[in-house]
Design a protein around this motif. Structure first.
Motif, PDB file in Angstrom:
ATOM      1  N   PRO A  54       0.145 -11.128  31.937  1.00  0.00           N
ATOM      2  CA  PRO A  54      -0.442  -9.897  31.430  1.00  0.00           C
ATOM      3  C   PRO A  54      -1.680 -10.172  30.581  1.00  0.00           C
ATOM      4  O   PRO A  54      -1.925 -11.309  30.181  1.00  0.00           O
ATOM      5  CB  PRO A  54       0.691  -9.330  30.561  1.00  0.00           C
ATOM      6  CG  PRO A  54       1.373 -10.549  30.036  1.00  0.00           C
ATOM      7  CD  PRO A  54       1.334 -11.548  31.165  1.00  0.00           C
ATOM      8  N   CYS A  55      -2.425  -9.119  30.294  1.00  0.00           N
ATOM      9  CA  CYS A  55      -3.575  -9.245  29.402  1.00  0.00           C
ATOM     10  C   CYS A  55      -3.097  -9.587  27.989  1.00  0.00           C
ATOM     11  O   CYS A  55      -2.019  -9.175  27.570  1.00  0.00           O
ATOM     12  CB  CYS A  55      -4.364  -7.933  29.356  1.00  0.00           C
ATOM     13  SG  CYS A  55      -5.213  -7.522  30.897  1.00  0.00           S
ATOM     14  N   ALA A  56      -3.915 -10.344  27.276  1.00  0.00           N
ATOM     15  CA  ALA A  56      -3.578 -10.724  25.903  1.00  0.00           C
ATOM     16  C   ALA A  56      -4.836 -10.625  25.053  1.00  0.00           C
ATOM     17  O   ALA A  56      -5.957 -10.637  25.565  1.00  0.00           O
ATOM     18  CB  ALA A  56      -3.010 -12.141  25.850  1.00  0.00           C
ATOM     19  N   ALA A  57      -4.639 -10.533  23.743  1.00  0.00           N
ATOM     20  CA  ALA A  57      -5.759 -10.421  22.831  1.00  0.00           C
ATOM     21  C   ALA A  57      -6.269 -11.798  22.426  1.00  0.00           C
ATOM     22  O   ALA A  57      -5.494 -12.752  22.298  1.00  0.00           O
ATOM     23  CB  ALA A  57      -5.359  -9.638  21.592  1.00  0.00           C
ATOM     24  N   THR A  58      -7.556 -11.909  22.222  1.00  0.00           N
ATOM     25  CA  THR A  58      -8.126 -13.090  21.581  1.00  0.00           C
ATOM     26  C   THR A  58      -7.822 -13.012  20.084  1.00  0.00           C
ATOM     27  O   THR A  58      -7.261 -12.029  19.601  1.00  0.00           O
ATOM     28  CB  THR A  58      -9.640 -13.157  21.799  1.00  0.00           C
ATOM     29  OG1 THR A  58     -10.239 -12.026  21.136  1.00  0.00           O
ATOM     30  CG2 THR A  58      -9.986 -13.116  23.285  1.00  0.00           C
ATOM     31  N   ASP A  59      -8.197 -14.037  19.339  1.00  0.00           N
ATOM     32  CA  ASP A  59      -7.960 -14.013  17.898  1.00  0.00           C
ATOM     33  C   ASP A  59      -8.625 -12.796  17.247  1.00  0.00           C
ATOM     34  O   ASP A  59      -8.025 -12.098  16.435  1.00  0.00           O
ATOM     35  CB  ASP A  59      -8.482 -15.298  17.248  1.00  0.00           C
ATOM     36  CG  ASP A  59      -7.640 -16.508  17.600  1.00  0.00           C
ATOM     37  OD1 ASP A  59      -6.498 -16.309  18.069  1.00  0.00           O
ATOM     38  OD2 ASP A  59      -8.112 -17.645  17.412  1.00  0.00           O
ATOM     39  N   THR A  60      -9.870 -12.538  17.613  1.00  0.00           N
ATOM     40  CA  THR A  60     -10.568 -11.372  17.065  1.00  0.00           C
ATOM     41  C   THR A  60      -9.926 -10.083  17.554  1.00  0.00           C
ATOM     42  O   THR A  60      -9.784  -9.118  16.787  1.00  0.00           O
ATOM     43  CB  THR A  60     -12.052 -11.398  17.461  1.00  0.00           C
ATOM     44  OG1 THR A  60     -12.645 -12.608  17.001  1.00  0.00           O
ATOM     45  CG2 THR A  60     -12.789 -10.204  16.863  1.00  0.00           C
ATOM     46  N   GLY A  61      -9.511 -10.071  18.800  1.00  0.00           N
ATOM     47  CA  GLY A  61      -8.832  -8.892  19.338  1.00  0.00           C
ATOM     48  C   GLY A  61      -7.549  -8.579  18.591  1.00  0.00           C
ATOM     49  O   GLY A  61      -7.229  -7.400  18.338  1.00  0.00           O
ATOM     50  N   ARG A  62      -6.791  -9.625  18.205  1.00  0.00           N
ATOM     51  CA  ARG A  62      -5.547  -9.406  17.457  1.00  0.00           C
ATOM     52  C   ARG A  62      -5.839  -8.801  16.092  1.00  0.00           C
ATOM     53  O   ARG A  62      -5.089  -7.958  15.595  1.00  0.00           O
ATOM     54  CB  ARG A  62      -4.783 -10.718  17.316  1.00  0.00           C
ATOM     55  CG  ARG A  62      -3.987 -11.102  18.560  1.00  0.00           C
ATOM     56  CD  ARG A  62      -2.970 -12.186  18.248  1.00  0.00           C
ATOM     57  NE  ARG A  62      -3.620 -13.437  17.841  1.00  0.00           N
ATOM     58  CZ  ARG A  62      -3.975 -14.388  18.682  1.00  0.00           C
ATOM     59  NH1 ARG A  62      -3.748 -14.245  19.974  1.00  0.00           N
ATOM     60  NH2 ARG A  62      -4.541 -15.510  18.251  1.00  0.00           N
ATOM     61  N   ARG A  63      -6.933  -9.248  15.467  1.00  0.00           N
ATOM     62  CA  ARG A  63      -7.307  -8.675  14.179  1.00  0.00           C
ATOM     63  C   ARG A  63      -7.592  -7.175  14.308  1.00  0.00           C
ATOM     64  O   ARG A  63      -7.198  -6.364  13.461  1.00  0.00           O
ATOM     65  CB  ARG A  63      -8.547  -9.384  13.628  1.00  0.00           C
ATOM     66  CG  ARG A  63      -8.302 -10.806  13.167  1.00  0.00           C
ATOM     67  CD  ARG A  63      -7.459 -10.832  11.916  1.00  0.00           C
ATOM     68  NE  ARG A  63      -7.279 -12.192  11.419  1.00  0.00           N
ATOM     69  CZ  ARG A  63      -6.505 -12.504  10.397  1.00  0.00           C
ATOM     70  NH1 ARG A  63      -5.836 -11.563   9.766  1.00  0.00           N
ATOM     71  NH2 ARG A  63      -6.389 -13.753  10.004  1.00  0.00           N
ATOM     72  N   LEU A  64      -8.275  -6.809  15.354  1.00  0.00           N
ATOM     73  CA  LEU A  64      -8.583  -5.397  15.557  1.00  0.00           C
ATOM     74  C   LEU A  64      -7.327  -4.599  15.904  1.00  0.00           C
ATOM     75  O   LEU A  64      -7.178  -3.453  15.457  1.00  0.00           O
ATOM     76  CB  LEU A  64      -9.637  -5.246  16.660  1.00  0.00           C
ATOM     77  CG  LEU A  64     -11.034  -5.774  16.315  1.00  0.00           C
ATOM     78  CD1 LEU A  64     -11.961  -5.669  17.520  1.00  0.00           C
ATOM     79  CD2 LEU A  64     -11.617  -5.031  15.119  1.00  0.00           C
ATOM     80  N   CYS A  65      -6.420  -5.208  16.657  1.00  0.00           N
ATOM     81  CA  CYS A  65      -5.159  -4.531  16.978  1.00  0.00           C
ATOM     82  C   CYS A  65      -4.332  -4.310  15.717  1.00  0.00           C
ATOM     83  O   CYS A  65      -3.676  -3.274  15.561  1.00  0.00           O
ATOM     84  CB  CYS A  65      -4.367  -5.338  17.997  1.00  0.00           C
ATOM     85  SG  CYS A  65      -5.038  -5.297  19.678  1.00  0.00           S
ATOM     86  N   GLN A  66      -4.360  -5.281  14.810  1.00  0.00           N
ATOM     87  CA  GLN A  66      -3.649  -5.106  13.541  1.00  0.00           C
ATOM     88  C   GLN A  66      -4.249  -3.946  12.756  1.00  0.00           C
ATOM     89  O   GLN A  66      -3.524  -3.168  12.125  1.00  0.00           O
ATOM     90  CB  GLN A  66      -3.703  -6.381  12.713  1.00  0.00           C
ATOM     91  CG  GLN A  66      -2.869  -6.295  11.427  1.00  0.00           C
ATOM     92  CD  GLN A  66      -3.063  -7.487  10.519  1.00  0.00           C
ATOM     93  OE1 GLN A  66      -4.193  -7.869  10.230  1.00  0.00           O
ATOM     94  NE2 GLN A  66      -1.963  -8.084  10.084  1.00  0.00           N
ATOM     95  N   HIS A  67      -5.571  -3.819  12.803  1.00  0.00           N
ATOM     96  CA  HIS A  67      -6.225  -2.696  12.123  1.00  0.00           C
ATOM     97  C   HIS A  67      -5.741  -1.372  12.713  1.00  0.00           C
ATOM     98  O   HIS A  67      -5.471  -0.411  11.967  1.00  0.00           O
ATOM     99  CB  HIS A  67      -7.744  -2.819  12.251  1.00  0.00           C
ATOM    100  CG  HIS A  67      -8.486  -1.659  11.648  1.00  0.00           C
ATOM    101  ND1 HIS A  67      -8.608  -1.481  10.293  1.00  0.00           N
ATOM    102  CD2 HIS A  67      -9.140  -0.607  12.227  1.00  0.00           C
ATOM    103  CE1 HIS A  67      -9.295  -0.382  10.045  1.00  0.00           C
ATOM    104  NE2 HIS A  67      -9.634   0.161  11.208  1.00  0.00           N
ATOM    105  N   VAL A  68      -5.612  -1.316  14.039  1.00  0.00           N
ATOM    106  CA  VAL A  68      -5.118  -0.097  14.684  1.00  0.00           C
ATOM    107  C   VAL A  68      -3.685   0.197  14.236  1.00  0.00           C
ATOM    108  O   VAL A  68      -3.338   1.358  13.962  1.00  0.00           O
ATOM    109  CB  VAL A  68      -5.189  -0.235  16.216  1.00  0.00           C
ATOM    110  CG1 VAL A  68      -4.482   0.943  16.896  1.00  0.00           C
ATOM    111  CG2 VAL A  68      -6.635  -0.309  16.679  1.00  0.00           C
TER     112      VAL A  68
END
Length: 298
Positions: A54-68
């Protein structure tokens, strides 16, 4: 201003694992999701999604997901204070949490189910070794974690939960076969042991304490707490088990301790993001209550 439609699209892709399922959850087309992610990546200047199955977040993507995730928690607080903002449909809040497998198989499941049965949340559990769950907090992948690390991650608080007691045990036939002459470095180096995965050092810690030196152990890799018990009962190997999980097997004699009075106690802590959220606090209280009942005092 942050581009929240694009941020929500990113969170949906990571949560659902694909652009197509994310599009269905957002009631838009996959091309619209793809465009939002592309524009967000251009604005940030780096990749945010690892496009795999499946699709996964990069390190920066995870930071943005945490913000969401934090935004969703804040929205829940605002709806509670301003009911006029509540929409007709049920609004669910995703709450990502990391926990070690042994806690999940014993005391944490009670806290999880009691909390989720009453709160408008969708728990997203990630399972890892208790020595590594704090990394999930540091990476921004989760908002709370059960961990063996007392030092809080940046932006988090840390509370002691108690100690999980582990006993080294195996079947009577296994003990008779490998430890007839006693449990020492020589017999342990010849007896198959069980490990959860490459991160699992619990058996090694117990042996090093017992023998006062490193002993190379033959190991089966079984990434399941329940499989540990089943394998030990079948005589496949010996392992450290949560005392609570094997109490009945010890009482019946189906399992025996390798060395009496040689328990290994592992302190556990609850770390959570410092977010002003009643939902996070409700989960924290459920976790602390279950831990107080099930774990040994710290």
């Amino acid at each position: 201003m942050l581009d929240y439609p694009s941020l929500f699209a990113l969170a949906a892709v990571v949560r659902e694992g694909s652009f197509e399922r994310a599009a269905r959850s957002l009631h838009v087309t996959p091309s619209a999701v793809s465009q939002r992610i592309r524009l967000l990546e251009e604005r940030v200047g780096c990749a945010l999604v690892i496009r795999a199955q499946p699709c996964a977040a990069t390190d920066t993507g995870r930071r943005l997901c945490q913000h969401v995730d934090r935004i969703r928690l804040l929205e829940h607080e605002l709806r509670a204070e301003l009911p006029a903002l509540v929409q007709d449909e049920q609004v669910w809040v995703n709450l990502p949490v990391a926990v070690n497998a042994d806690s999940l198989a014993t005391w944490f499941s009670r806290a999880m189910t009691e909390f989720a049965a009453q709160a408008p949340v969708l728990l997203q559990l990630s399972v890892d070794d208790e020595g590594h769950t704090a990394q999930w907090l540091r990476s921004g992948a989760v908002l709370a974690a059960v961990t063996a690390n007392e030092q809080p991650a940046s932006g988090c608080s840390s509370r002691p939960l108690g100690k999980m007691r582990y006993l080294a045990a195996a079947s009577p036939a296994f003990v008779a076969r490998y430890f007839a002459q006693g449990v020492d470095a020589a017999s342990l180096s010849a007896a198959p042991s069980l490990m959860f995965n490459a991160k699992d050092e619990m058996q090694q810690r117990w042996v090093s304490r017992l023998c006062s030196r490193h002993v190379e152990l033959p190991r089966h890799a079984l990434p399941s707490t329940q499989a540990f018990v089943a394998a030990s009962l079948a005589g496949m190997g010996w392992a450290l088990h949560p005392q609570r999980l094997i109490a009945d097997h010890l009482a019946s004699g189906r399992l025996v301790e390798l060395v009496p009075d040689a328990a290994l106690d592992v302190p556990l802590y609850w770390q959570q993001a410092r977010a002003a959220s009643t939902l996070l606090e409700q989960l924290t209280q459920a976790v602390i209550h279950a831990a107080n009942d099930e774990l040994h005092p710290g």
